[in-house]
Design a protein around this motif. Structure first.
Motif, PDB file in Angstrom:
ATOM      1  N   LYS A  47       0.505  -2.870  -2.330  1.00 28.91           N
ATOM      2  CA  LYS A  47       0.948  -1.375  -2.152  1.00 28.91           C
ATOM      3  C   LYS A  47       0.942  -0.616  -3.517  1.00 28.91           C
TER       4      LYS A  47
ATOM      5  N   ASP B 289      -2.877  -1.740   6.570  1.00 28.58           N
ATOM      6  CA  ASP B 289      -2.712  -0.359   6.939  1.00 28.58           C
ATOM      7  C   ASP B 289      -4.149   0.442   7.463  1.00 28.58           C
TER       8      ASP B 289
ATOM      9  N   THR C 157      -4.374   8.430   4.568  1.00 25.76           N
ATOM     10  CA  THR C 157      -3.636   7.185   4.430  1.00 25.76           C
ATOM     11  C   THR C 157      -2.694   6.720   5.946  1.00 25.76           C
TER      12      THR C 157
ATOM     13  N   ASP D 161       1.304   6.044  -2.726  1.00 24.90           N
ATOM     14  CA  ASP D 161       1.424   6.314  -1.219  1.00 24.90           C
ATOM     15  C   ASP D 161       1.973   7.814  -0.841  1.00 24.90           C
TER      16      ASP D 161
ATOM     17  N   ILE E 267      -5.052   2.201  -0.227  1.00 21.52           N
ATOM     18  CA  ILE E 267      -4.322   1.607   1.015  1.00 21.52           C
ATOM     19  C   ILE E 267      -4.675   0.035   1.342  1.00 21.52           C
ATOM     20  N   THR E 268      -3.699  -0.548   1.968  1.00 22.68           N
ATOM     21  CA  THR E 268      -3.971  -2.086   2.223  1.00 22.68           C
ATOM     22  C   THR E 268      -4.833  -2.358   3.394  1.00 22.68           C
TER      23      THR E 268
END
Length: 294
Positions: free
Chosen positions: A288, A144, A118, A292, A140-141
């Motif tokens: 999000k 990211d 991540t 995370d 994750i985005t």
């Protein structure tokens, strides 16, 4: 960026290659979780020969959670892979890294723990271990992902299309449920047509149980039609996972992505994406998750 697919049989490989697949991901159920289909060692050998003739790449999925009793058999399987001279080996258990390293295979390894890659330091760490690449976490985005790729020192992959697994337990939860209900359950094992419905949510989640335990997936399949052009600038491997689908679906999805990549037309991408809103979404690319890694 290469596009990888998960073929359902040896016979479909050539057609998928002609449509635009660069890489094929296959495996055997004794050594891998959540395959679209288990390929026998004979079929893996046949697939390898076809893929080499097509000048494409073969990656073997070996993402089994390894227990002591599995080590000898996994060792033998790695010997088979080494003889086939494959292009990559997907793993999630660190024990497999050590087994592969003893056979000088670490340069083929692609680390995919599913939720752990991540941040931008993950590829830096693993490059020091001499592996081929890693698969970025599916939670994750897009922002990211772009951040991780800026300083990448090894190949970066992403599952960009398909049903995303969100839960795996070694426990046989489906058979345990029917045992509790005192009902017959054999027809529900390895049955990939089952859905889990939560009492407080208007969604149903694909679920199945196999020899490795119970697997639950997100309600909708992920798609990245409007993001594929941007992703192509940041990742090395875009994976289309056909789990819970079939060859016809895989072929159509591959055609869609090739059409978008060749035209780079965002209107085309949006039109395809909008047409699939009922059954697909963009996963976590724009939101999000509370899961995370900290």
């Amino acid at each position: 960026m290469d596009i990888a697919v998960t073929p359902f049989d040896v016979e479909s490989i050539e057609k998928l290659s002609n449509i635009g697949a660069d890489t094929f991901i296959i495996g055997n159920e004794n050594f891998a979780n959540r395959l679209v289909k288990s390929f026998s060692l004979l079929d893996i050998t046949k697939a390898s020969e076809i893929i080499k003739k097509l000048h494409k790449k073969l990656i073997i999925s070996c993402n089994l959670i390894i227990h002591n009793d599995d080590i000898e058999e996994v060792n033998d399987f790695l010997d088979t892979i080494k003889e086939l001279q494959v292009d990559g080996i997907i793993f999630g258990d660190l024990g497999l890294y050590n087994l592969a390293k003893k056979k000088n295979l670490e340069h083929l390894l692609i680390y995919n723990p599913e939720t752990l890659n991540t941040n931008y330091y993950d590829p830096i760490f693993w490059s020091k271990k001499g592996i081929k690449g890693l698969i970025i976490s599916k939670e994750i985005t897009l922002e990211d992902i772009q951040g991780i790729s800026k300083n990448k020192t090894i190949e970066i992959g992403l599952i960009g299309h398909g049903h995303l697994n969100m839960f795996h337990s070694r426990r046989p939860l489906i058979s345990n449920f029917f045992k509790y209900k005192e009902e017959e359950y054999k027809d529900y094992i390895n049955n990939k047509n089952l859905k889990l419905v939560e009492e407080l949510r208007n969604e149903s989640y694909p679920v199945f149980q196999d020899e490795h335990g119970t697997h639950i997936f997100r309600a909708k399949s992920m798609e990245s039609y409007q993001e594929i052009v941007v992703l192509g600038k940041h990742i090395d491997l875009f994976i289309i996972d056909g789990i819970l689908k079939d060859t016809t679906y895989l072929e159509q999805i591959l055609l869609n992505y090739q059409q978008i990549l060749q035209s780079t037309n965002q209107e085309t991408a949006k039109k395809i994406s909008d047409s699939l809103q009922e059954t697909h979404d963009s996963g976590f690319l724009y939101k999000k998750t509370v899961y995370d890694k900290y």
